[in-house]
Design an enzyme around this catalytic site. Structure first.
Site, PDB file in Angstrom:
ATOM      1  N   ASP A   1       0.796  -1.130   0.046  1.00 33.00           N
ATOM      2  CA  ASP A   1      -0.077  -0.075   0.061  1.00 33.00           C
ATOM      3  C   ASP A   1       0.903   1.093  -0.030  1.00 33.00           C
ATOM      4  OD1 ASP A   1      -2.024  -1.775   0.352  1.00 33.00           O
ATOM      5  OD2 ASP A   1      -2.692  -1.355   2.433  1.00 33.00           O
ATOM      6  N   ARG A   2       0.169   2.184  -0.578  1.00 30.30           N
ATOM      7  CA  ARG A   2       0.914   3.713  -0.617  1.00 30.30           C
ATOM      8  C   ARG A   2       1.572   4.165   0.575  1.00 30.30           C
ATOM      9  NH1 ARG A   2      -0.796   8.403  -4.634  1.00 30.30           N
ATOM     10  NH2 ARG A   2       1.232   9.653  -4.578  1.00 30.30           N
TER      11      ARG A   2
END
Length: 243
Positions: A63-64
């Site tokens: 995830d970012r």
């Protein structure tokens, strides 16, 4: 000072494994922001003076707002074989998560059924099988406490979207900075304190063991937790450890 997008941990003709900073996308999304894949393709093109398009594909997602290890395949053969290792669960992944609440019990296995809402980019955890929901499992244990925060080591058994984030939140331990899953305030840099710390697998082409370990993000808060690392002494003399 702008943080570097990545640090290379391992590189050969088949694989590229990097420690990514929190905040950069691994692959493209609706924002159109530049991705880690783009940045690394440029790196390979320049380093090896490759004409034309560079083949580079992430084998899994991170995830970012999460930092840590991401594996990229440099050939279609390596991609296929690495994805097979992930499918067969022959890759051991270890994450570190920082939370303000002590997990109860302090170690255990979590099993939920997760349903992703694509429109909102959130995942809901159920304690029972739910239509279209995917089974998600992880093992966790408390490594210790520094000041007001607890460090939890997590080994996911499955690889579902937002799995660690939503499963720890369901345990009552939302990850520091993760307002999407119940933490009360964001981190100033929009990261969350979840870090893909370690990977172990047998190289799908060379058949040699690979252990990769990613340094924690370069900030005083994260660095305090290094003293809780149970692997420090054990790994000192491994010739197949990449850091």
């Amino acid at each position: 000072m702008k943080m570097k997008d990545y640090h290379i941990i391992y590189e050969d003709n088949h694989l590229l494994i990097v420690n990514k900073r929190a905040g950069i996308l691994v692959q493209g999304d609706s924002t159109g922001d530049r991705t880690l894949t783009d940045v690394l393709k440029d790196y390979i093109k320049e380093k090896y003076q490759k004409p034309g398009a560079v083949f580079l594909h992430p084998v899994h997602r991170l995830d970012r707002p999460v930092s840590g290890l991401v594996v990229f395949a440099r050939t279609s053969k390596a991609l296929e074989r690495m994805m097979e290792l992930f499918r067969k669960r022959e890759i051991q992944k270890t994450y570190w998560a920082v939370t303000r609440r002590k997990p109860d019990p302090i170690k255990g296995k979590l099993t939920h059924w997760l349903l992703k809402n694509e429109a909102k980019n959130t995942t809901t955890a159920y304690d029972y099988p739910e239509d279209k929901a995917q089974k998600a499992e992880l093992n966790y244990k408390l490594l210790g406490k520094i000041n007001l925060h607890y460090l939890i080591e997590v080994e996911p058994i499955t690889g579902r979207p937002h799995q660690i984030r939503v499963q720890l939140a369901t345990l009552g331990c939302p990850i520091r900075g993760d307002i999407k899953y119940g933490y009360d305030r964001p981190n100033p840099d929009a990261s969350i304190n979840l870090h893909a710390r370690r990977l172990y697998f047998v190289h799908p082409i060379k058949k040699t063991p690979i252990i990769c370990k990613a340094a924690v993000p370069n900030n005083p808060f994260w660095e305090e937790f290094l003293e809780l690392d149970p692997e420090e002494v054990k790994e000192k003399n491994l010739d197949h450890l990449y850091e």
